[in-house]
Motif scaffolding. Sequence first.
Motif, PDB file in Angstrom:
ATOM      1  N   TYR A 295      82.144 -44.011  20.523  1.00  0.00           N
ATOM      2  CA  TYR A 295      82.087 -45.467  20.604  1.00  0.00           C
ATOM      3  C   TYR A 295      83.371 -45.991  21.224  1.00  0.00           C
ATOM      4  O   TYR A 295      84.454 -45.449  21.012  1.00  0.00           O
ATOM      5  CB  TYR A 295      81.827 -46.119  19.250  1.00  0.00           C
ATOM      6  N   ALA A 326      75.934 -43.434  23.340  1.00  0.00           N
ATOM      7  CA  ALA A 326      76.849 -44.364  22.679  1.00  0.00           C
ATOM      8  C   ALA A 326      76.521 -44.478  21.199  1.00  0.00           C
ATOM      9  O   ALA A 326      75.401 -44.200  20.764  1.00  0.00           O
ATOM     10  CB  ALA A 326      76.749 -45.740  23.340  1.00  0.00           C
ATOM     11  N   CYS A 327      77.507 -44.900  20.439  1.00  0.00           N
ATOM     12  CA  CYS A 327      77.300 -45.277  19.039  1.00  0.00           C
ATOM     13  C   CYS A 327      77.876 -46.674  18.891  1.00  0.00           C
ATOM     14  O   CYS A 327      79.076 -46.875  19.085  1.00  0.00           O
ATOM     15  CB  CYS A 327      77.994 -44.297  18.101  1.00  0.00           C
ATOM     16  N   TRP A 328      77.016 -47.642  18.573  1.00  0.00           N
ATOM     17  CA  TRP A 328      77.425 -49.042  18.592  1.00  0.00           C
ATOM     18  C   TRP A 328      77.850 -49.524  17.209  1.00  0.00           C
ATOM     19  O   TRP A 328      77.289 -49.112  16.194  1.00  0.00           O
ATOM     20  CB  TRP A 328      76.285 -49.914  19.114  1.00  0.00           C
TER      21      TRP A 328
END
Length: 538
Positions: A295, A326-328
């Motif tokens: 992220y 991605a890691c939001w």
Amino acid sequence: MAIDKDWWRGAVIYQIYPRSYQDSNGDGIGDLLGIVQRLPYIASLGVDAIWISPFFMSPMKDFGYDVSDYCDVDPMFGSIADFDAVVDTAHRLGIRVMIDLVLSHTSDQHPWFAESRADRTNDKSNWYVWSDPKPDGTPPNNWLSIFGGSAWQWDARREQYYLHNFLVSQPDLNFHEPQVQEALLDVARFWLNRGCDGFRLDTINFYMHDAQLRDNPPLPKEKRNANIAPSVNPYNHQEHLYSKNQPENLDFLRRLRAVMEPYGAAAVGEVGDAQRGLEIMGQYTAGDDLMQMCYAFEFLAADQPTAARIVDVMGQVDEKAADGWACWAFSNHDVVRHPTRWNLPPAAQRMFASLIMCLRGSVCIYQGEELGLPEADVAFEDLQDPYGIQFWPEFKGRDGCRTPMVWDSDNQNGGFSDARPWLPVASEHLHMSVKAQEDEPGALLHHYRKAIAFRHSHPALSIGEHDRMQAKGDVVYFTRTAGAQTIFCAFNVSETPSDFDLPEGNWTPIGAELGSAHTSADGRLHLGPWQVCLALKT
């Protein structure tokens, strides 16, 4: 728990800051057995995993992000047996456990550093980043610390400087030394063998430094932003070309992935870079031999993301991280909580919760986010964070997002502890407690549960691809597709109503539990303030 090497893809991860989650022994500090006590609640949210911030042995100068023993639990948080209880209980509830590995630096009280600083010839003399001064006695280059001032500290024992990208008491490990890499891979193995399912990797792009110690170039004022460090910090005045983000880091990440692979473990890396965050995220998650997720800080920034900004960020991800993941997150332990940061009314908090569950990628939510907790106002005399103390009052530090979780409203401690908490519970948080919201059908807590469940019940949202995200005025819209399932998503990211047309085709409204809009008699969508529209292609 059965090995599923793709469990992380589209997962919802719940971040726990252990000092502030639940105190089980009455000392005012949260601990591992407190987490065990609250795991049924976490399971009720429907999340896939928990990420626990550091609980290792530490002098706590940076609250656990200064590790003095990677393979033991600080007595403040309990014992190794307590960690085993967390893993066993979580696994019984179907929750995976990720821990926060701080590999770029240690505490200056770590035995490795004590040996390294003793002289220039000992076995660990090259385990940290040491350098002779310039001829005039000044540091070897212009690198700056995120916590302010030079990133170099003079050490009289070796008559050399050592590098610290953070506090003076957090010396940086030298990843150019093969023995350092081996020792850290052994740390990963230790926790994986105890049942850990993966790692959150603190400051993943800081591991390697430029071996030539070249000066960082200045950053033009128009390119500066405060995503990583507050604007009052001179750290923003440099382009950090050599102090981090080195290409050799990829080789170490491949070695770490190879260690994790047999366990089916996954990692999410924190990319701390204000200018190249998405590009680095793409580099570090490309292919099958690097990290699974990373992220960056685009949605952890100060300004509420407009429709145009969301489209811009996701377009950059498509361009720079097309092969990555991605890691939001909107909130975490390092930034002002997003309801305060973005000045969000309750309807907007619901909309953003729905939005993040519909984005391509995985999701992190931070303890108390599901309650809508605002940033707490911590008085200077109660501050614990050295970052806030250093830059007060222009920057108040990170304590306001780290105050204790509120479980009930019966007393000032909110059910967190029977003793005085290490940080005061914000009085405005008490009426937003878990107990109060459980009893209120329309509470934000229930919306988070519904949004997480909705994501999990629709593969298009959890693991699907998306088409090119677009914006029309204040509405951001896109479609997600997995196999035969296609879902149209539209979000009004403003308080102004908007009219909108569905794409061509047959669409069935879904997501009523999230307040999704339906088409009107004239066939158009009328999105109210902060309203969403979700529709299934039929």
